[in-house]
Design a protein around this motif. Structure first.
Motif, PDB file in Angstrom:
ATOM      1  N   HIS A   7       1.314  -2.577   5.968  1.00 15.75           N
ATOM      2  CA  HIS A   7      -0.022  -2.031   5.724  1.00 15.75           C
ATOM      3  C   HIS A   7       0.024  -0.502   5.639  1.00 15.75           C
ATOM      4  CE1 HIS A   7      -4.362  -1.723   5.806  1.00 15.75           C
ATOM      5  NE2 HIS A   7      -4.280  -0.908   6.838  1.00 15.75           N
ATOM      6  N   LYS A   8       0.744   0.138   6.554  1.00 16.08           N
ATOM      7  CA  LYS A   8       0.859   1.598   6.538  1.00 16.08           C
ATOM      8  C   LYS A   8       1.575   2.069   5.275  1.00 16.08           C
ATOM      9  CE  LYS A   8       0.704   2.737  11.426  1.00 16.08           C
ATOM     10  NZ  LYS A   8       1.389   3.393  12.540  1.00 16.08           N
ATOM     11  N   GLU A   9       2.593   1.328   4.871  1.00 21.07           N
ATOM     12  CA  GLU A   9       3.325   1.685   3.659  1.00 21.07           C
ATOM     13  C   GLU A   9       2.405   1.608   2.440  1.00 21.07           C
ATOM     14  OE1 GLU A   9       6.378  -1.032   1.809  1.00 21.07           O
ATOM     15  OE2 GLU A   9       7.673   0.551   2.615  1.00 21.07           O
ATOM     16  N   ASN A  10       1.618   0.547   2.348  1.00 22.13           N
ATOM     17  CA  ASN A  10       0.668   0.414   1.238  1.00 22.13           C
ATOM     18  C   ASN A  10      -0.357   1.531   1.231  1.00 22.13           C
ATOM     19  OD1 ASN A  10       1.812  -1.836   0.097  1.00 22.13           O
ATOM     20  ND2 ASN A  10       0.461  -3.287   1.125  1.00 22.13           N
ATOM     21  N   GLN A  11      -0.849   1.912   2.394  1.00 21.09           N
ATOM     22  CA  GLN A  11      -1.803   3.017   2.486  1.00 21.09           C
ATOM     23  C   GLN A  11      -1.171   4.320   2.024  1.00 21.09           C
ATOM     24  OE1 GLN A  11      -3.026   2.780   6.633  1.00 21.09           O
ATOM     25  NE2 GLN A  11      -5.068   2.134   5.976  1.00 21.09           N
ATOM     26  N   SER A  12       0.075   4.546   2.401  1.00 15.98           N
ATOM     27  CA  SER A  12       0.784   5.758   2.010  1.00 15.98           C
ATOM     28  C   SER A  12       0.963   5.831   0.496  1.00 15.98           C
ATOM     29  CB  SER A  12       2.144   5.803   2.703  1.00 15.98           C
ATOM     30  OG  SER A  12       2.904   6.883   2.251  1.00 15.98           O
ATOM     31  N   ILE A  13       1.363   4.723  -0.107  1.00 20.60           N
ATOM     32  CA  ILE A  13       1.568   4.695  -1.559  1.00 20.60           C
ATOM     33  C   ILE A  13       0.240   4.868  -2.295  1.00 20.60           C
ATOM     34  CG2 ILE A  13       2.233   3.190  -3.477  1.00 20.60           C
ATOM     35  CD1 ILE A  13       4.512   2.177  -1.677  1.00 20.60           C
ATOM     36  N   LYS A  14      -0.820   4.205  -1.824  1.00 16.89           N
ATOM     37  CA  LYS A  14      -2.129   4.356  -2.471  1.00 16.89           C
ATOM     38  C   LYS A  14      -2.631   5.795  -2.379  1.00 16.89           C
ATOM     39  CE  LYS A  14      -3.788  -0.313  -2.520  1.00 16.89           C
ATOM     40  NZ  LYS A  14      -4.895  -1.200  -2.395  1.00 16.89           N
ATOM     41  N   ALA A  15      -2.411   6.445  -1.242  1.00 18.78           N
ATOM     42  CA  ALA A  15      -2.809   7.852  -1.099  1.00 18.78           C
ATOM     43  C   ALA A  15      -2.012   8.733  -2.066  1.00 18.78           C
ATOM     44  CB  ALA A  15      -2.610   8.310   0.337  1.00 18.78           C
ATOM     45  N   PHE A  16      -0.727   8.439  -2.223  1.00 19.99           N
ATOM     46  CA  PHE A  16       0.137   9.156  -3.154  1.00 19.99           C
ATOM     47  C   PHE A  16      -0.395   9.010  -4.581  1.00 19.99           C
ATOM     48  CE2 PHE A  16       4.255   8.682  -5.671  1.00 19.99           C
ATOM     49  CZ  PHE A  16       4.476  10.043  -5.817  1.00 19.99           C
ATOM     50  N   TYR A  17      -0.704   7.790  -4.996  1.00 16.19           N
ATOM     51  CA  TYR A  17      -1.227   7.545  -6.334  1.00 16.19           C
ATOM     52  C   TYR A  17      -2.593   8.207  -6.526  1.00 16.19           C
ATOM     53  CZ  TYR A  17       2.448   4.010  -6.954  1.00 16.19           C
ATOM     54  OH  TYR A  17       3.643   3.360  -7.067  1.00 16.19           O
ATOM     55  N   LYS A  18      -3.401   8.201  -5.493  1.00 15.43           N
ATOM     56  CA  LYS A  18      -4.726   8.825  -5.583  1.00 15.43           C
ATOM     57  C   LYS A  18      -4.595  10.340  -5.783  1.00 15.43           C
ATOM     58  CE  LYS A  18      -9.218   8.302  -3.570  1.00 15.43           C
ATOM     59  NZ  LYS A  18     -10.009   7.624  -2.561  1.00 15.43           N
ATOM     60  N   ASP A  19      -3.629  10.962  -5.098  1.00 11.28           N
ATOM     61  CA  ASP A  19      -3.379  12.395  -5.279  1.00 11.28           C
ATOM     62  C   ASP A  19      -2.994  12.702  -6.729  1.00 11.28           C
ATOM     63  OD1 ASP A  19      -3.910  12.847  -2.604  1.00 11.28           O
ATOM     64  OD2 ASP A  19      -1.791  12.981  -2.022  1.00 11.28           O
ATOM     65  N   ILE A  20      -2.161  11.842  -7.302  1.00  8.44           N
ATOM     66  CA  ILE A  20      -1.747  12.034  -8.696  1.00  8.44           C
ATOM     67  C   ILE A  20      -2.950  11.847  -9.622  1.00  8.44           C
ATOM     68  CG2 ILE A  20      -0.269  11.178 -10.560  1.00  8.44           C
ATOM     69  CD1 ILE A  20       1.667  10.209  -8.309  1.00  8.44           C
ATOM     70  N   LEU A  21      -3.721  10.812  -9.382  1.00  6.53           N
ATOM     71  CA  LEU A  21      -4.883  10.516 -10.216  1.00  6.53           C
ATOM     72  C   LEU A  21      -5.905  11.645 -10.183  1.00  6.53           C
ATOM     73  CD1 LEU A  21      -6.263   8.582 -12.108  1.00  6.53           C
ATOM     74  CD2 LEU A  21      -7.138   7.336 -10.143  1.00  6.53           C
ATOM     75  N   ASN A  22      -6.043  12.308  -9.056  1.00  2.36           N
ATOM     76  CA  ASN A  22      -6.963  13.450  -8.966  1.00  2.36           C
ATOM     77  C   ASN A  22      -6.561  14.571  -9.911  1.00  2.36           C
ATOM     78  OD1 ASN A  22      -8.847  12.442  -7.166  1.00  2.36           O
ATOM     79  ND2 ASN A  22      -7.684  13.108  -5.380  1.00  2.36           N
ATOM     80  N   ILE A  23      -5.279  14.674 -10.205  1.00  4.10           N
ATOM     81  CA  ILE A  23      -4.805  15.666 -11.167  1.00  4.10           C
ATOM     82  C   ILE A  23      -4.984  15.141 -12.592  1.00  4.10           C
ATOM     83  CG2 ILE A  23      -2.782  16.928 -12.011  1.00  4.10           C
ATOM     84  CD1 ILE A  23      -1.728  16.825  -9.084  1.00  4.10           C
ATOM     85  N   LEU A  24      -4.633  13.883 -12.816  1.00  7.60           N
ATOM     86  CA  LEU A  24      -4.626  13.316 -14.165  1.00  7.60           C
ATOM     87  C   LEU A  24      -6.009  13.141 -14.769  1.00  7.60           C
ATOM     88  CD1 LEU A  24      -1.846  10.586 -13.889  1.00  7.60           C
ATOM     89  CD2 LEU A  24      -1.661  12.975 -14.646  1.00  7.60           C
ATOM     90  N   LYS A  25      -7.033  13.038 -13.953  1.00  9.88           N
ATOM     91  CA  LYS A  25      -8.386  12.795 -14.471  1.00  9.88           C
ATOM     92  C   LYS A  25      -8.875  13.914 -15.387  1.00  9.88           C
ATOM     93  CE  LYS A  25     -10.738  14.470 -10.302  1.00  9.88           C
ATOM     94  NZ  LYS A  25     -10.979  15.814 -10.641  1.00  9.88           N
TER      95      LYS A  25
END
Length: 136
Positions: free
Chosen positions: A53-71
């Protein structure tokens, strides 16, 4: 008429290098995943599902950080050696507010920073120089 903003992202599950498409200079943003505490063996013994669960949260946060740039871009090429690019692509496509983004995913090996930049420049130059037979 608004200029099209293009960006390339070389990524794996730990790092993403976001490179704006410019032939003359490199504009790069580095995003790293925060995997702190995921290698804790005590946590693994305590609960494997908690660690997952923690690993999934970490990866989702990582992807969200990238998406904040890509938008802020119109055309995106995601490339890299792992499935991370496809996971991010699928996450973006789940959000219909990003339907206007043109996104491509391409496999790529580990590359130096210069090779990554050259990859992005070559990809968009090729795309821009391609003359579709359907546009005539």
């Amino acid at each position: 008429m608004k200029a099209t903003k293009r960006v390339g992202v070389w990524m794996d599950h730990a790092t993403a290098r976001v490179m704006e498409y410019h032939t003359e200079e490199q504009r790069i943003k580095l995003v790293t995943a925060d995997h702190k505490g995921l290698d804790n063996q005590e946590g693994l013994q305590h609960s494997e599902s908690l660690l997952h669960h923690k690993e999934n949260q970490s990866i989702k946060a990582f992807y969200k950080d990238i998406l904040n740039i890509l938008k802020d871009y119109d055309e995106i090429v995601l490339f890299g050696p792992t499935e991370a690019k496809n996971e991010l692509y699928n996450l973006i496509r789940e959000e219909h507010k990003y339907d206007h983004l043109k996104i491509a995913t391409l496999p790529a090996d580990k590359m130096s920073y210069e090779e990554q930049h050259d990859f992005v420049v070559h990809y968009f130059k090729t795309l821009l120089n391609y003359e579709s037979p359907f546009t005539k």
